[in-house]
Design a protein around this motif. Structure first.
Motif, short mmCIF file in Angstrom:
data_model
loop_
_atom_site.label_atom_id
_atom_site.label_comp_id
_atom_site.label_asym_id
_atom_site.label_seq_id
_atom_site.Cartn_x
_atom_site.Cartn_y
_atom_site.Cartn_z
N SER A 173 -5.97 -6.29 -6.93
CA SER A 173 -5.92 -6.28 -5.47
C SER A 173 -7.18 -5.71 -4.81
O SER A 173 -7.82 -4.80 -5.33
CB SER A 173 -4.71 -5.47 -5.00
OG SER A 173 -4.70 -5.33 -3.60
N ASP B 210 -6.63 -4.77 -1.65
CA ASP B 210 -5.95 -3.98 -0.63
C ASP B 210 -5.68 -2.54 -1.07
O ASP B 210 -5.29 -1.70 -0.26
CB ASP B 210 -4.61 -4.63 -0.26
CG ASP B 210 -4.77 -6.05 0.25
OD1 ASP B 210 -5.64 -6.25 1.12
OD2 ASP B 210 -4.05 -6.94 -0.22
N LEU B 211 -5.85 -2.28 -2.36
CA LEU B 211 -5.55 -0.96 -2.90
C LEU B 211 -6.83 -0.27 -3.38
O LEU B 211 -7.79 -0.93 -3.79
CB LEU B 211 -4.57 -1.08 -4.07
CG LEU B 211 -3.23 -1.76 -3.77
CD1 LEU B 211 -2.45 -1.99 -5.06
CD2 LEU B 211 -2.41 -0.92 -2.80
N SER B 212 -6.82 1.04 -3.35
CA SER B 212 -7.97 1.80 -3.84
C SER B 212 -7.96 1.82 -5.37
O SER B 212 -6.92 1.59 -6.01
CB SER B 212 -7.92 3.23 -3.31
OG SER B 212 -6.82 3.94 -3.88
N GLU C 70 -5.39 4.28 -6.63
CA GLU C 70 -4.01 3.79 -6.62
C GLU C 70 -3.74 2.89 -7.82
O GLU C 70 -2.70 2.99 -8.48
CB GLU C 70 -3.73 3.02 -5.32
CG GLU C 70 -3.61 3.91 -4.09
CD GLU C 70 -3.47 3.11 -2.82
OE1 GLU C 70 -2.54 3.40 -2.03
OE2 GLU C 70 -4.29 2.18 -2.60
N ASP D 153 6.21 0.09 -4.10
CA ASP D 153 5.43 0.70 -3.01
C ASP D 153 4.04 0.07 -2.91
O ASP D 153 3.55 -0.20 -1.81
CB ASP D 153 5.28 2.21 -3.24
CG ASP D 153 6.59 2.96 -3.00
OD1 ASP D 153 7.51 2.37 -2.40
OD2 ASP D 153 6.68 4.13 -3.42
N LEU D 154 3.41 -0.16 -4.05
CA LEU D 154 2.07 -0.74 -4.05
C LEU D 154 2.10 -2.22 -3.64
O LEU D 154 1.20 -2.69 -2.95
CB LEU D 154 1.41 -0.58 -5.42
CG LEU D 154 1.06 0.86 -5.82
CD1 LEU D 154 0.45 0.90 -7.21
CD2 LEU D 154 0.10 1.49 -4.81
N CYS D 155 3.13 -2.92 -4.09
CA CYS D 155 3.26 -4.34 -3.71
C CYS D 155 3.33 -4.50 -2.20
O CYS D 155 2.78 -5.44 -1.63
CB CYS D 155 4.50 -4.95 -4.36
SG CYS D 155 4.19 -5.67 -5.98
N LYS D 156 4.01 -3.58 -1.56
CA LYS D 156 4.16 -3.64 -0.10
C LYS D 156 2.82 -3.46 0.61
O LYS D 156 2.66 -3.89 1.75
CB LYS D 156 5.15 -2.56 0.37
CG LYS D 156 6.59 -2.84 -0.04
CD LYS D 156 7.50 -1.68 0.36
CE LYS D 156 8.93 -1.92 -0.10
NZ LYS D 156 9.81 -0.77 0.20
N LYS D 157 1.87 -2.84 -0.07
CA LYS D 157 0.55 -2.62 0.53
C LYS D 157 -0.38 -3.81 0.33
O LYS D 157 -1.46 -3.86 0.93
CB LYS D 157 -0.10 -1.37 -0.08
CG LYS D 157 0.59 -0.06 0.27
CD LYS D 157 -0.21 1.11 -0.31
CE LYS D 157 0.41 2.45 0.07
NZ LYS D 157 -0.40 3.58 -0.46
N THR D 158 0.01 -4.73 -0.54
CA THR D 158 -0.85 -5.88 -0.82
C THR D 158 -0.45 -7.07 0.05
O THR D 158 0.66 -7.12 0.58
CB THR D 158 -0.76 -6.29 -2.30
OG1 THR D 158 0.58 -6.71 -2.60
CG2 THR D 158 -1.14 -5.13 -3.21
N LYS D 159 -1.35 -8.02 0.15
CA LYS D 159 -1.09 -9.22 0.95
C LYS D 159 -0.75 -10.40 0.04
O LYS D 159 -1.50 -10.71 -0.89
CB LYS D 159 -2.31 -9.57 1.80
CG LYS D 159 -2.69 -8.53 2.84
CD LYS D 159 -3.88 -9.02 3.66
CE LYS D 159 -4.30 -7.98 4.69
NZ LYS D 159 -4.90 -6.79 4.05
#
Length: 282
Positions: A95, A97-99, A102, A180-186
């Motif tokens: 991703s 979208d994630l650091s 993370e 939680d991480l999936c929700k932060k990705t597009k």
């Protein structure tokens, strides 16, 4: 299959990027070659540092196995795994979208969980668990560290009942972290998020023994080709989703992956499949 062939090319590019090719003679000598230097072999470091490569390698192998062997009802249970890998984990690991922190924490938690599970009966895995935990502990939250510290002690004293309890907690942590991480990705625009969610909901009912769904699955009146259609559709969306994210990951590293008009043709094919699916379900 063009999707699989492109995934294999992506794997080769990741190999070059992470310099994962090693000589057998060096590995036997306990050494790996990294950035012009020979350094001591640490199996847990090879996996965590090259997780992106190992993940895609396993995904490709699983993808290939699911493509082969013809129609098989039990594949509908197995595809839950490749769906988890291709629609969730790949979207996290590659991703934008994630650091990095993370993503590294996610990889660490997954690997610690696996080493912990295997470590109770395999001393070598216990050693790898302890080394990895010591080296990656700084990435974990206070509560996460306490959980893995408890497992560290458990693996030392070999408390079977405690091990079962801790494994259950770690698995819940992995699932929670993944969600939680999936929700932060597009989700790529060619997919509809609600369809992906419904996709996993149906799987959940199936693998947990929903009688109506199982009756439908094994029923003699089920539409012809439904099994093949479901497997094909799952492989298409997981393969393309993984490719989209790996392609983006490589490009951010300055490596180009040629996909031609594969994504456009997927969009067209998915619409045709949807129409056909509707026709056989009537």
């Amino acid at each position: 299959n063009e999707i699989l062939e492109t995934l294999k090319v992506a794997k080769e590019k990741l190999d070059s990027l992470f310099n994962t090719h090693q000589r057998i003679s060096d590995l036997r000598a306990g050494l790996v070659f990294r950035k012009g230097l020979y350094i001591p072999l640490k199996s847990h470091r090879i996996l965590i540092d090259g997780y992106e490569v190992q993940f895609l390698s396993m995904f490709n192998d699983f993808f290939s196995e699911m493509m082969n062997g013809g129609e098989n009802l039990f594949k509908e249970f197995a595809i839950r795994t490749i769906a988890e890998m291709g629609l969730k984990d790949s979207q996290i690991i590659y991703s934008s979208d994630l650091s990095d922190e993370e993503k590294n924490r996610f990889k660490t938690i997954i690997m610690l969980g696996d080493y912990a599970f295997l470590g109770f009966r395999h001393p070598g895995r216990t050693t790898e668990y302890k080394r990895l935990f010591g080296e990656q502990k700084h990435l974990l939250s206070e509560n996460q560290s306490k959980l893995f510290e408890a497992m560290d002690k458990c693996l030392t004293v070999k408390d079977y009942e405690e091990h079962k309890k801790l494994i259950k907690k770690i698995r819940k942590l992995v699932d929670s972290e993944r969600n939680d991480l999936c929700k932060k990705t597009k989700t790529p625009k060619i997919f509809r998020t609600e369809n992906i969610e419904a996709f996993f909901s149906a799987f959940s009912h199936l693998i947990h023994g929903n009688i109506i769904l199982l009756t439908d699955l094994f029923g003699t009146k089920r539409p012809k080709n439904r099994n093949r259609l479901r497997i094909t559709w799952t492989l298409m969306i997981t393969g393309v989703n993984t490719l989209i994210h790996v392609k983006g990951f490589l490009e951010r590293k300055g490596v180009k992956l040629e996909v031609g008009d594969l994504f456009e043709r997927f969009d067209e094919a998915s619409k045709e499949l949807a129409k056909y699916w509707e026709s056989i379900e009537k």
